[in-house]
Design a protein around this motif. Sequence first.
Motif, PDB file in Angstrom:
ATOM      1  N   VAL A 227      35.113  39.761  43.106  1.00 34.68           N
ATOM      2  CA  VAL A 227      36.542  39.453  43.201  1.00 34.68           C
ATOM      3  C   VAL A 227      36.915  39.393  44.680  1.00 34.68           C
ATOM      4  CG1 VAL A 227      38.874  40.230  42.637  1.00 34.68           C
ATOM      5  CG2 VAL A 227      37.028  40.547  40.987  1.00 34.68           C
ATOM      6  N   PHE A 228      37.513  38.286  45.078  1.00 35.48           N
ATOM      7  CA  PHE A 228      37.901  38.075  46.460  1.00 35.48           C
ATOM      8  C   PHE A 228      39.409  38.267  46.555  1.00 35.48           C
ATOM      9  CE2 PHE A 228      33.972  36.001  45.621  1.00 35.48           C
ATOM     10  CZ  PHE A 228      33.209  36.229  46.757  1.00 35.48           C
ATOM     11  N   LYS A 229      39.801  39.166  47.470  1.00 39.23           N
ATOM     12  CA  LYS A 229      41.211  39.529  47.608  1.00 39.23           C
ATOM     13  C   LYS A 229      41.650  39.367  49.053  1.00 39.23           C
ATOM     14  CE  LYS A 229      41.133  43.081  43.988  1.00 39.23           C
ATOM     15  NZ  LYS A 229      41.416  44.504  43.703  1.00 39.23           N
ATOM     16  N   VAL A 230      42.899  38.978  49.220  1.00 42.79           N
ATOM     17  CA  VAL A 230      43.534  38.968  50.524  1.00 42.79           C
ATOM     18  C   VAL A 230      44.642  40.010  50.489  1.00 42.79           C
ATOM     19  CG1 VAL A 230      45.005  36.992  49.884  1.00 42.79           C
ATOM     20  CG2 VAL A 230      44.697  37.601  52.295  1.00 42.79           C
ATOM     21  N   LYS A 231      44.526  40.986  51.367  1.00 43.43           N
ATOM     22  CA  LYS A 231      45.488  42.098  51.405  1.00 43.43           C
ATOM     23  C   LYS A 231      45.695  42.691  50.008  1.00 43.43           C
ATOM     24  CE  LYS A 231      48.400  42.595  54.800  1.00 43.43           C
ATOM     25  NZ  LYS A 231      48.008  43.253  55.924  1.00 43.43           N
ATOM     26  N   GLY A 232      44.605  42.859  49.260  1.00 41.93           N
ATOM     27  CA  GLY A 232      44.648  43.503  47.956  1.00 41.93           C
ATOM     28  C   GLY A 232      45.041  42.605  46.793  1.00 41.93           C
ATOM     29  N   LYS A 233      45.321  41.332  47.056  1.00 44.77           N
ATOM     30  CA  LYS A 233      45.727  40.396  45.999  1.00 44.77           C
ATOM     31  C   LYS A 233      44.597  39.407  45.718  1.00 44.77           C
ATOM     32  CE  LYS A 233      49.945  41.997  45.871  1.00 44.77           C
ATOM     33  NZ  LYS A 233      50.429  42.748  44.733  1.00 44.77           N
ATOM     34  N   MET A 234      44.221  39.287  44.451  1.00 47.44           N
ATOM     35  CA  MET A 234      43.112  38.439  44.053  1.00 47.44           C
ATOM     36  C   MET A 234      43.458  36.961  44.198  1.00 47.44           C
ATOM     37  SD  MET A 234      41.051  38.400  40.412  1.00 47.44           S
ATOM     38  CE  MET A 234      42.511  38.152  39.434  1.00 47.44           C
ATOM     39  N   PHE A 235      42.545  36.204  44.828  1.00 45.27           N
ATOM     40  CA  PHE A 235      42.699  34.754  44.888  1.00 45.27           C
ATOM     41  C   PHE A 235      41.483  34.023  44.332  1.00 45.27           C
ATOM     42  CE2 PHE A 235      40.639  35.538  48.953  1.00 45.27           C
ATOM     43  CZ  PHE A 235      39.841  34.414  49.163  1.00 45.27           C
ATOM     44  N   ALA A 236      40.393  34.749  44.033  1.00 44.60           N
ATOM     45  CA  ALA A 236      39.214  34.102  43.461  1.00 44.60           C
ATOM     46  C   ALA A 236      38.306  35.139  42.803  1.00 44.60           C
ATOM     47  CB  ALA A 236      38.433  33.359  44.538  1.00 44.60           C
ATOM     48  N   THR A 237      37.590  34.683  41.777  1.00 46.79           N
ATOM     49  CA  THR A 237      36.497  35.480  41.214  1.00 46.79           C
ATOM     50  C   THR A 237      35.268  34.576  41.179  1.00 46.79           C
ATOM     51  OG1 THR A 237      36.817  34.859  38.889  1.00 46.79           O
ATOM     52  CG2 THR A 237      38.083  36.758  39.700  1.00 46.79           C
ATOM     53  N   LEU A 238      34.104  35.207  41.180  1.00 47.77           N
ATOM     54  CA  LEU A 238      32.857  34.465  41.153  1.00 47.77           C
ATOM     55  C   LEU A 238      31.862  35.248  40.320  1.00 47.77           C
ATOM     56  CD1 LEU A 238      31.433  31.948  42.356  1.00 47.77           C
ATOM     57  CD2 LEU A 238      30.766  33.386  44.286  1.00 47.77           C
ATOM     58  N   SER A 239      31.268  34.581  39.314  1.00 45.58           N
ATOM     59  CA  SER A 239      30.309  35.259  38.448  1.00 45.58           C
ATOM     60  C   SER A 239      29.313  34.243  37.896  1.00 45.58           C
ATOM     61  CB  SER A 239      31.023  35.960  37.288  1.00 45.58           C
ATOM     62  OG  SER A 239      31.682  35.015  36.476  1.00 45.58           O
ATOM     63  N   LEU A 240      28.178  34.751  37.465  1.00 43.41           N
ATOM     64  CA  LEU A 240      27.176  33.896  36.840  1.00 43.41           C
ATOM     65  C   LEU A 240      27.590  33.694  35.392  1.00 43.41           C
ATOM     66  CD1 LEU A 240      24.520  32.400  37.201  1.00 43.41           C
ATOM     67  CD2 LEU A 240      23.326  34.479  36.561  1.00 43.41           C
ATOM     68  N   GLY A 241      27.994  32.483  35.062  1.00 44.14           N
ATOM     69  CA  GLY A 241      28.466  32.198  33.707  1.00 44.14           C
ATOM     70  C   GLY A 241      29.811  32.841  33.451  1.00 44.14           C
ATOM     71  N   LYS A 242      30.081  33.127  32.196  1.00 43.70           N
ATOM     72  CA  LYS A 242      31.382  33.650  31.767  1.00 43.70           C
ATOM     73  C   LYS A 242      31.554  35.105  32.189  1.00 43.70           C
ATOM     74  CE  LYS A 242      31.672  30.621  27.784  1.00 43.70           C
ATOM     75  NZ  LYS A 242      31.766  30.536  26.335  1.00 43.70           N
TER      76      LYS A 242
END
Length: 128
Positions: free
Chosen positions: A28-43
């Motif tokens: 989970v990628f966050k800017v100042k604690g707020k999520m702007f993206a997730t990345l995972s293998l498949g679902k």
Amino acid sequence: MDVEAAKHYLLSKPLTALDFPFGKEVSVFKVKGKMFATLSLGKMGKNQDETSQDWWMNLKCDPDEAAILRDIFPSVIPGYHMNKALWNTVILDGTIPQGEIERMIDNSFQLVVNKMTKKDQASILIHL
């Protein structure tokens, strides 16, 4: 765009941190604690088809643009486990040009920053 290039680009955004609140399978990628993206293998790390090794990235998106991107690219689908009006899942299967994925990441980042306080926005925008 491969997964390493995606991670590198996501982490290049100002004040971005990597977190794993959903388990080690979902970045989970966050800017100042707020999520702007997730990345995972498949679902969300639960790849149903063992033969498929495509990475899935959830990105925030303007609702109108989200629908347009889904029409243009078969590998852009409504956000998996997200608000389907505001998030898209981008399947990194090589069918979307890298520049377009970077643009989608930039938009997701900017949409999240735009919802922050003016003070937080200023602390991020100074790095752009």
